[in-house]
Design an enzyme around this catalytic site. Structure first.
Site, short mmCIF file in Angstrom:
data_model
loop_
_atom_site.label_atom_id
_atom_site.label_comp_id
_atom_site.label_asym_id
_atom_site.label_seq_id
_atom_site.Cartn_x
_atom_site.Cartn_y
_atom_site.Cartn_z
N ARG A 144 -0.13 4.42 -0.17
CA ARG A 144 -0.58 5.61 0.76
C ARG A 144 0.53 5.56 2.29
O ARG A 144 0.41 6.13 2.29
CB ARG A 144 -1.64 5.51 0.73
CG ARG A 144 -3.16 5.51 -0.20
CD ARG A 144 -4.12 5.20 -0.02
NE ARG A 144 -4.15 3.81 0.70
CZ ARG A 144 -5.43 3.47 0.53
NH1 ARG A 144 -6.30 4.79 1.27
NH2 ARG A 144 -5.63 2.13 1.08
N ASP A 164 0.73 -0.91 -0.07
CA ASP A 164 0.30 0.23 0.43
C ASP A 164 0.89 1.41 -0.56
O ASP A 164 1.22 1.90 1.24
CB ASP A 164 -0.87 -0.33 1.73
CG ASP A 164 -2.21 0.59 1.31
OD1 ASP A 164 -1.84 2.41 0.34
OD2 ASP A 164 -2.84 1.36 2.35
#
Length: 465
Positions: free
Chosen positions: A417, A415
């Site tokens: 992010r 991920d």
């Protein structure tokens, strides 16, 4: 896929969960006559869910001891020349075929157009609302869907008392589909509101710091969109991206967008190239912003005795979602060079409850033991990752499906992010270069772009001793 239940979470996997125009461009830099306009301010039937117990499930070659006791780690000392992806390693480097974000910001500041592509590969034409002219409005209508939208900051919409069209979302943040407000027309300088001149005047009024609520009539022909206050740092939507672009250009936080009539990446790229418009991806703007914005704040520091030794615990709170993270620091970080580092993502079932489906508890213990032995290092514990963010219930549901013989698909994505969160915590502590404890070279490819360098990787293997 290995059917051994002790290894199911060692693999990054996803389980299938049921239910679950050709008009000429008129744009050239020019001033507007509108008061305040040039003011500058400094899946339906089934869906795939990443259900690995942690984003950092990097010990995919490890075998799990049958008991819950901690087993000693065997460290392969160093792997030099740690591979770093150019794209993930530099947040300023766009995806292949797209323009630099800095080019787009410059164009917006000059009153020019940008073609913005969202996560669904839908194309949007964007410009600054405070610099629009009737010629621009005409081009937007011809090149787009015929509708013109104005992504705006919540603060400006509240000042103008422009309400959401859908108001049944309660106390929750409105979804992108709910974020459109009632349409408006400016009362001053407009007739029917339909002409290019009328639309331009309405948009200029929305961007003017001198406008007030009584200057607009509702409904109208321009559609404001309420963006999230944190822009693309919170949501990678086209409206947030458009607002962030004009804000980065130093203009009032009001953009103009329309859905382009041409769609599909090849056609959108051709459309932009033929007219000399910067062609950017929302995801690229998100990475650009993460490098420059502060994503976490330190909230507390305390001495914390552990069974491995004494550490200092630093707590951090995410400014994006208020999730709290913690870093365990051993010794004096000093100049921040060559620090032993482990980034561990939360796994309730493994770290706390001793699940035999994953090696998470052992991985955490191994890292703490290694850092204690080195006398200097950092372990960052990122929270809010249970089941690659899908949550505990869906992770357990996936386990049940796997036990029932359901097929699963391996997934190796990390991920992205969270690159910024982990990197900013490390930088705040003082880390600059590190020896990263991981078996997965792809785990944190993005660290370099946040002012950090991985000098070597230290794989962790399991032994019986």
């Amino acid at each position: 896929m290995d059917s051994n239940p002790q290894r199911m979470d060692c693999l990054m996997f996803r389980a299938l969960v049921p239910g679950a125009s050709t008009a000429l461009c008129p744009r050239a830099p020019r001033a507007s006559n509108y008061p305040g306009a040039a003011v500058r301010f400094p899946l339906p039937a089934s869906r795939r869910s990443g259900l690995c117990c942690k984003a950092a499930s990097d010990d995919d070659a490890a075998t799990r001891a049958p008991g819950l006791e901690t087993i000693s780690a065997q460290i392969t000392p160093v792997i030099d020349k740690f591979f770093v992806s150019d794209v993930q390693g530099d947040p300023d480097k766009p995806m292949e075929g797209f323009s630099q974000i800095s080019e787009a910001i410059e164009a917006i500041g000059e009153g020019k157009y940008v073609v913005l592509v969202d996560g669904k590969d839908t194309g949007h034409l964007v410009m600054a609302a405070s610099l629009i002219t009737p010629q621009d409005a005409h081009f937007f209508v011809k090149a787009g869907s015929g509708l013109m939208y104005c992504p705006m900051s919540p603060k400006l919409l509240d000042r103008l008392r422009i309400q959401l069209m859908v108001r049944e979302h309660g106390e929750n943040e409105p979804t992108p589909e709910q974020a459109q407000t009632v349409s408006v027309d400016a009362k001053l300088g407009t007739t029917t509101g339909v002409s290019s001149q009328d639309r331009a005047n309405t948009i200029l009024a929305l961007a003017s710091p001198d406008s007030r609520s009584e200057h607009f009539r509702k409904p109208g022909h321009i559609y404001p969109i309420r963006t999230h206050r944190d822009g693309v740092l919170y949501r990678l939507g086209f409206a947030e991206a458009a607002m962030d672009l004009v804000t980065l250009a130093g203009l009032p936080s009001v953009a103009v967008t329309t859905h382009l009539a041409v769609q599909g990446l090849p056609e959108l790229s051709k459309f932009a190239a033929q007219r000399g418009f910067p062609f950017i991806k929302v995801a690229d703007l998100g990475r650009y912003m993460k490098k420059r914005e502060k994503l976490v704040e330190r909230t507390a520091v305390a001495r914390l005795p552990t069974k491995w030794g004494d550490f200092k615990a630093y707590s951090y709170k995410s400014k994006l979602n208020s999730i709290e993270h913690v870093a365990y620091v051993k010794g004096d970080i000093g100049d921040g060079q060559d620090v032993l580092v482990r980034v561990h993502s939360e796994c309730l079932t493994g770290d706390i409850l001793g699940s035999l489906r994953c090696p998470c508890r052992d991985s955490l213990a191994h890292a703490m033991q290694r850092i204690e032995s080195a006398g200097r290092g950092v372990l960052v514990y990122l929270r809010g990752h249970e089941g690659m963010r899908v949550g505990l219930a869906e992770k357990l549901s996936a386990y049940s499906m796997m036990d029932g013989g359901e097929s699963i698909v391996e997934e190796t994505a990390v991920d992205s992010r969270d690159y910024g969160i982990g990197a900013q915590i490390l930088r705040d502590i003082g880390v600059r270069t590190m020896r990263l404890m991981t078996n997965n070279p792809a785990k944190f490819l993005g660290l370099r772009g946040y002012g950090l360098a991985v000098t070597s990787r230290i794989p962790v293997s399991r032994g019986s001793s």
